[in-house]
Design an enzyme around this catalytic site. Structure first.
Site, PDB file in Angstrom:
ATOM      1  N   ARG A 159     -19.500 -13.432 -24.123  1.00 33.53           N
ATOM      2  CA  ARG A 159     -18.637 -14.604 -24.008  1.00 33.53           C
ATOM      3  C   ARG A 159     -19.466 -15.880 -24.008  1.00 33.53           C
ATOM      4  NH1 ARG A 159     -14.399 -13.796 -20.380  1.00 33.53           N
ATOM      5  NH2 ARG A 159     -14.388 -15.987 -19.858  1.00 33.53           N
ATOM      6  N   GLU A 163      -3.675 -14.238 -23.495  1.00 32.77           N
ATOM      7  CA  GLU A 163      -2.603 -14.055 -22.515  1.00 32.77           C
ATOM      8  C   GLU A 163      -2.059 -15.453 -22.204  1.00 32.77           C
ATOM      9  OE1 GLU A 163      -3.737 -12.250 -18.782  1.00 32.77           O
ATOM     10  OE2 GLU A 163      -1.662 -12.413 -18.063  1.00 32.77           O
ATOM     11  N   LYS A 213      -9.747 -19.455 -17.004  1.00 34.41           N
ATOM     12  CA  LYS A 213      -8.421 -20.077 -16.897  1.00 34.41           C
ATOM     13  C   LYS A 213      -8.002 -20.231 -15.448  1.00 34.41           C
ATOM     14  CE  LYS A 213      -6.673 -17.298 -20.033  1.00 34.41           C
ATOM     15  NZ  LYS A 213      -5.730 -16.561 -20.879  1.00 34.41           N
TER      16      LYS A 213
HETATM   17  P1  ATP Z   1     -10.249 -16.312 -18.844  1.00 35.25           P
HETATM   18  O1  ATP Z   1     -11.436 -15.541 -18.347  1.00 35.25           O
HETATM   19  O2  ATP Z   1     -10.518 -17.736 -19.114  1.00 35.25           O
HETATM   20  O3  ATP Z   1      -9.017 -16.127 -18.056  1.00 35.25           O
HETATM   21  P2  ATP Z   1      -9.359 -14.338 -20.617  1.00 35.25           P
HETATM   22  O4  ATP Z   1     -10.349 -13.448 -21.215  1.00 35.25           O
HETATM   23  O5  ATP Z   1      -8.591 -13.781 -19.505  1.00 35.25           O
HETATM   24  O6  ATP Z   1     -10.010 -15.704 -20.275  1.00 35.25           O
HETATM   25  P3  ATP Z   1      -7.486 -14.146 -22.733  1.00 35.25           P
HETATM   26  O7  ATP Z   1      -6.278 -14.972 -22.951  1.00 35.25           O
HETATM   27  O8  ATP Z   1      -7.318 -12.731 -22.377  1.00 35.25           O
HETATM   28  O9  ATP Z   1      -8.330 -14.899 -21.657  1.00 35.25           O
HETATM   29  O10 ATP Z   1      -8.469 -14.299 -23.954  1.00 35.25           O
HETATM   30  C1  ATP Z   1      -8.101 -14.181 -25.286  1.00 35.25           C
HETATM   31  C2  ATP Z   1      -9.312 -13.792 -26.078  1.00 35.25           C
HETATM   32  O11 ATP Z   1     -10.334 -14.770 -25.919  1.00 35.25           O
HETATM   33  C3  ATP Z   1      -9.884 -12.475 -25.597  1.00 35.25           C
HETATM   34  O12 ATP Z   1     -10.170 -11.681 -26.727  1.00 35.25           O
HETATM   35  C4  ATP Z   1     -11.114 -12.852 -24.849  1.00 35.25           C
HETATM   36  O13 ATP Z   1     -12.076 -11.844 -24.940  1.00 35.25           O
HETATM   37  C5  ATP Z   1     -11.537 -14.148 -25.551  1.00 35.25           C
HETATM   38  N1  ATP Z   1     -12.273 -15.015 -24.635  1.00 35.25           N
HETATM   39  C6  ATP Z   1     -11.890 -15.446 -23.420  1.00 35.25           C
HETATM   40  N2  ATP Z   1     -12.840 -16.183 -22.835  1.00 35.25           N
HETATM   41  C7  ATP Z   1     -13.882 -16.226 -23.701  1.00 35.25           C
HETATM   42  C8  ATP Z   1     -15.190 -16.833 -23.689  1.00 35.25           C
HETATM   43  N3  ATP Z   1     -15.613 -17.552 -22.647  1.00 35.25           N
HETATM   44  N4  ATP Z   1     -15.981 -16.655 -24.773  1.00 35.25           N
HETATM   45  C9  ATP Z   1     -15.555 -15.959 -25.825  1.00 35.25           C
HETATM   46  N5  ATP Z   1     -14.351 -15.366 -25.911  1.00 35.25           N
HETATM   47  C10 ATP Z   1     -13.517 -15.491 -24.869  1.00 35.25           C
HETATM   48 MG    MG Z   2      -7.924 -11.650 -20.361  1.00 30.17          MG
END
Ligand code: ATP
Ligand code: MG
Length: 556
Positions: free
Chosen positions: A260, A34, A270
């Site tokens: 994760r 995102e 983020k």
């Molecule tokens: P954040 O929790 O930092 O806001 P998010 O999951 O909302 O991260 P996205 O942009 O939706 O961020 O993530 C893109 C991809 O990266 C998704 O498939 C998510 O599952 C993966 N992802 C995000 N954070 C992690 C992490 N700490 N370890 C592994 N994969 C991750």
């Molecule tokens: Mg997300």
């Protein structure tokens, strides 16, 4: 590249089976960020996993922006994410994709579900909706709008889309099961009114699809076969499947969840990283102290070190915390093997070699790398040189036997042996100059009198060095779990995470150091020229990492 000697993780096993049984002909994965922030080290795990699976099984991996929430998304983030993925060394299949490209299709599918009697426009406000939803232990209640005729819902949906309805007063909801033990299935919201311009579609839409209504269908549109995501989405999987089963989608993706990556001494959210930037705890998203991919790049961390680190992580069905020293290990290992060497004196102390003529200039040479064939660099050697203040002691002691002290010898790295004679102090009592003598015929040889130096120090020529500023970094957080439980992660910020060293002196060859190269400053650590703070007049080097961890003892 997949390491053949490692056992397959559960996703690799599934793909191997699906290919063997003809469930799929070709693997398609995707990385779906995102664009509401910069990518961090956790995302690197997901990137390496998704692109790595496509590479390993001869398939495709898409890069798709899940840009369904215009309130938090910006083009700056899109550009930064694209740059990060490329820098890590991955190439997506076809064009960059965007959920917003599918807004028209998603809207048509929403209408389709209404017509099928499987979705309705609901006029409960957010608070009422929460009351009706029930709890984990109690079922929810049906909305009073649940049975409204499809035509009425379609008309209202059209009005919502046109912008004729106030934000918050209506939503479109899927009609599934208010008594489901899985709360995700209790008539989830599909569309919300948001009169907010979108970074790509501008003012075209007044309603935006919920992530849950968009995500699975986006995968279906793109023919994604294995939708890999993190564990927190496991409970949403039945909902994604419900949409895919109840819509005329072109393909059927399957979702697999993995744990994760969490790093100690770090935050990987983020939202929290944005807070660090917005509140000025760090300078920017790519501040070298940030666990962002752009921060690590700017700090001089090689992409391949991040990839090796990610490949070393377990892909499992449980979340875990990884020790940051594991990441640091891969950084040191890569840099030790491949970083060109150079000398920079961080705390300069002048040494005058009094038995050399004033205009003495000798071009010494040293290899760029002790093992690799990277060629040589030239080290001008003159009567006046700088060594590090820390490498001189006024009095000899056993503890300092590897330092320069009056009457004792030291070898200049890549150069001669010198012996200190005396020193000069300023009014404040600080040593500002050391007078020394060159021990002749000691280039690459021990002294003829066999009084060998005990230590080696790095140095630069006073006349032929270049000025620079060096930024030393320590971990951004003092606490191994800065955001655990109800802790405020801001309380754990290390106030000494940045130390600016001015007046440093680098060897001449670093005059044209490249930002993309990380050097080993001999005896000091690994450094790379800062791409933002350096200019024609000013050279700034970021410390990538120290030669050895100062945290090892503290950690154990
Ligand atoms: P954040 O929790 O930092 O806001 P998010 O999951 O909302 O991260 P996205 O942009 O939706 O961020 O993530 C893109 C991809 O990266 C998704 O498939 C998510 O599952 C993966 N992802 C995000 N954070 C992690 C992490 N700490 N370890 C592994 N994969 C991750
Ligand atoms: Mg997300």
């Amino acid at each position: 590249m997949a390491d053949e000697s490692k056992p397959l993780n559960f996703i690799q096993q599934t793909i191997t089976r699906d290919l063997a049984e003809g469930v799929v002909d070709k693997v398609v994965t995707r990385f779906p960020p995102e664009p509401n922030g910069y990518l961090h080290i956790g995302h690197a795990k997901s990137i390496c996993l998704n692109f790595g699976l496509a590479e390993q099984f001869g398939g495709d991996c898409n890069l798709r922006f899940d840009d369904t929430n215009p309130e938090k998304e910006e083009d700056e983030y899109v550009q930064a994410i694209i740059e990060d993925v490329q820098w890590l060394g991955f190439q997506w299949s076809g064009d960059v994709r965007y959920a917003s490209d599918y807004f028209g299709q998603l809207y048509d599918w929403a209408k389709y579900l209404v017509q099928e009697g499987k979705a309705y426009v609901c006029e409960l406000n957010a608070e009422q909706m929460r009351e009706y939803r029930g709890t984990l232990t109690e079922p929810g209640k049906n909305s009073p709008f649940r049975e409204r005729p499809a035509d009425e819902s379609l008309t209202l949906l059209e009005q919502m889309k046109k912008g004729d309805v106030d934000e918050g007063s209506m939503t479109l909801r899927a009609k599934i099961d208010m008594a489901s033990p899985n709360v995700s299935l209790r008539d989830p919201v599909m569309y919300r009114i948001k009169k907010v311009p979108h970074h790509r579609t501008g003012d075209q839409w007044n309603i935006y699809p919920a992530y849950d209504f968009a995500h699975g269908q986006e995968d279906a549109i793109e023919g994604v076969t294995h939708s890999v995501c993190t564990l927190e989405f496991a409970s949403n999987r039945p909902l994604y499947d419900w949409f895919v089963e109840n819509l005329p989608v072109p393909s059927t993706p399957h979702q697999y969840e993995f744990g994760r990556l969490n790093l100690n001494y770090s935050v990987t959210s983020k939202r929290k990283l944005k807070q660090l930037v917005d509140e000025g705890h760090v300078v920017s998203w790519d501040d070298p102290r940030m666990p962002t991919i752009s921060g690590m790049r700017r700090r001089g961390v090689p992409a391949v070190a991040i990839r090796h680190f990610c490949d070393s992580l377990a892909v499992a069905k449980t979340d875990g915390v990884v020790d940051i020293s594991q990441l640091e290990h891969f950084i040191r290992d890569e840099l030790n093997k491949n970083a060109p060497r150079a000398m920079t004196v961080l705390r300069p102390l002048k040494v005058v070699i009094s038995n050399l003529p004033e205009d003495h200039l000798e071009q010494l040479t040293a290899p760029q790398h002790p093992e690799l064939d990277m060629g040589n660099r030239t080290l001008p050697f003159t009567r006046e040189i700088y060594i590090d203040t820390e490498d001189f002691k006024e009095e000899y002691s056993k503890k300092f036997k590897k330092k320069l002290t009056p009457g004792k010898r030291i070898r200049l790295r890549n150069g001669y042996v010198i012996e200190a004679d005396d020193y000069v102090k300023n009014e404040a009592g600080e040593v500002v100059q050391v007078n020394a003598s060159l021990v002749p015929d000691t280039l690459g040889k021990d002294p003829a009198d066999e009084i060998k130096p005990k230590g080696v120090v790095h140095w630069v020529s006073v006349q032929h060095c270049v000025d620079c500023e060096v930024h030393l970094y320590d971990r951004l957080f003092n606490d191994p779990a800065p955001d655990a439980g109800d802790k405020n992660f801001l309380d754990a910020i290390n106030p000494a995470s940045l130390q600016v060293m001015t007046g440093c002196k680098a060897e001449q060859s670093l005059a044209d150091a490249e930002e993309s190269t990380t050097y080993q400053f001999e005896r000091e650590g690994y450094f790379c020229k800062d791409r933002k703070n350096s200019s024609a007049e000013k050279r700034v080097f970021n410390q990538t990492i120290a030669l050895r961890s100062v945290w090892v003892e503290a950690d154990t």
